[in-house]
Design a protein around this motif. Structure first.
Motif: not given
Length: 346
Positions: A202-215
């Motif tokens: 569906k086009g999600i960017d899992k790296g971006l999601i991780y960074n927005k949550v944990y970084h």
């Protein structure tokens, strides 16, 4: 490889279809101190229902962490602690209440009376043990990694995957990721990674999601976390357990905001052979109210301890609770809890 993601029986499908079809105004609610799974599942389920032309609102008891406020749709979530009259009106207007990611109305604190007195149909979607909400339909699967996983499976079984948006997929992945410690625990099922591949499609960017949550930590937040581990962590070596306790004054010193301590309870488990970690912290808003988090590993399960000593519950290796006492008394209760389970912890 193919996976069967269906979890609903034929009877459940019929009941779910009927209560959704008969509803116009839907209210989604979740537990106090909403986490990534609570917010992610609520946002995704809301978008799915809106695609069915339902009037949908989301209400939460209180503030959720800053690191989740980027999720699409968060700006339309109602907070009971800020707008109690508006939330009460949402309950009054709704003909379907969807309770997501909690098993008991007590987990919504001051919003509890609105759930207990609700006269319409109730749908419960949750993955915690022993649900006690008298719902029209209860979809409870404690073996699932998260409520977001449940929501994905339900939407998929209702043939809603093709119309799933990137925003819905992002919310679901965020909840699955945060409720498994970035898939470090409670995530051994091959189905989970099959679902992740479907979300990636569906086009999600899992790296971006991780960074927005944990970084997204502030410098003061990082200093507070270091302070806890260096100054506040107590290790009971012979029992493979640890605990730490934080006061309001200490949190104020480091400019604490909601979410700054998220996941810190997991850190002591990085110590070799550590089986149990307990976090105690004073509620910044209520006197003599201690928030408790427990995490366990290496074959020890903390959920029974949460029920027995901390007025709580949860999952076998990730549980929580609360105490109504001083922080020093809470520390003594934590010590008693550790000693009570010493034979299992050794």
């Amino acid at each position: 490889m193919t996976c069967n993601l269906d979890i609903l029986t034929v009877a459940d499908m019929q009941t779910l279809g009927q209560i959704i079809g008969d509803s116009r105004n839907v209210l989604i609610c979740t537990h106090r101190a909403p986490d990534g799974d609570a917010i992610g599942s609520s946002l995704a389920w809301a978008q799915y229902l809106k695609k069915l032309d339902k009037d949908v609102n989301i209400a939460v008891p209180d503030m959720y962490p800053d690191f989740l406020q980027w999720l699409p749709g968060c700006n339309r979530i109602f907070r009971f602690d800020k707008k109690p009259e508006e939330v009460a009106q949402l309950f009054k207007n709704a003909d379907l209440l969807c309770c997501l990611d909690f098993n008991s109305s007590s987990r919504t604190d001051d919003m509890k009376y609105l759930i207990d007195s609700f006269n319409g149909r109730i749908l419960l979607i949750d993955h915690h043990l022993s649900p006690d909400i008298p719902a029209t339909l209860t979809i409870s699967q404690p073996s699932m990694s998260s409520t977001c996983e449940l929501v994905f499976r339900i939407i998929n079984q209702l043939e809603g995957y093709e119309d799933m948006t990137k925003e819905m997929a992002t919310a679901i992945y965020c909840g699955m990721m945060t409720d498994t410690g970035s898939f470090a625990y409670n995530s051994n099922s091959p189905d989970i990674y099959f679902m992740i591949s479907m979300l990636l499609a569906k086009g999600i960017d899992k790296g971006l999601i991780y960074n927005k949550v944990y970084h997204t930590l502030s410098a003061s937040c990082l200093k507070m976390r270091a302070y806890v581990l260096y100054r506040k962590m107590n290790i009971v070596n012979e029992l493979n357990a640890s605990y730490f306790a934080l006061t309001k004054q200490e949190m104020k010193r480091f400019h604490y905001i909601k979410g700054d301590l998220e996941g810190l309870v997991n850190e002591p488990l990085r110590i070799k052979n550590m089986k149990l970690s307990i976090s105690l912290r004073e509620d910044t808003e209520k006197p003599n109210h201690i928030l408790v988090s427990l995490r366990s590993s290496c074959g020890f399960h903390c959920e029974p301890m949460a029920r027995e000593f901390f007025n709580g519950g949860g999952h076998m290796d990730a549980a929580g609770g609360k105490l109504y006492c001083s922080i020093s008394d809470a520390e003594q209760i934590a010590i008693r809890a550790i000693l009570a389970y010493k034979d299992q912890l050794r």
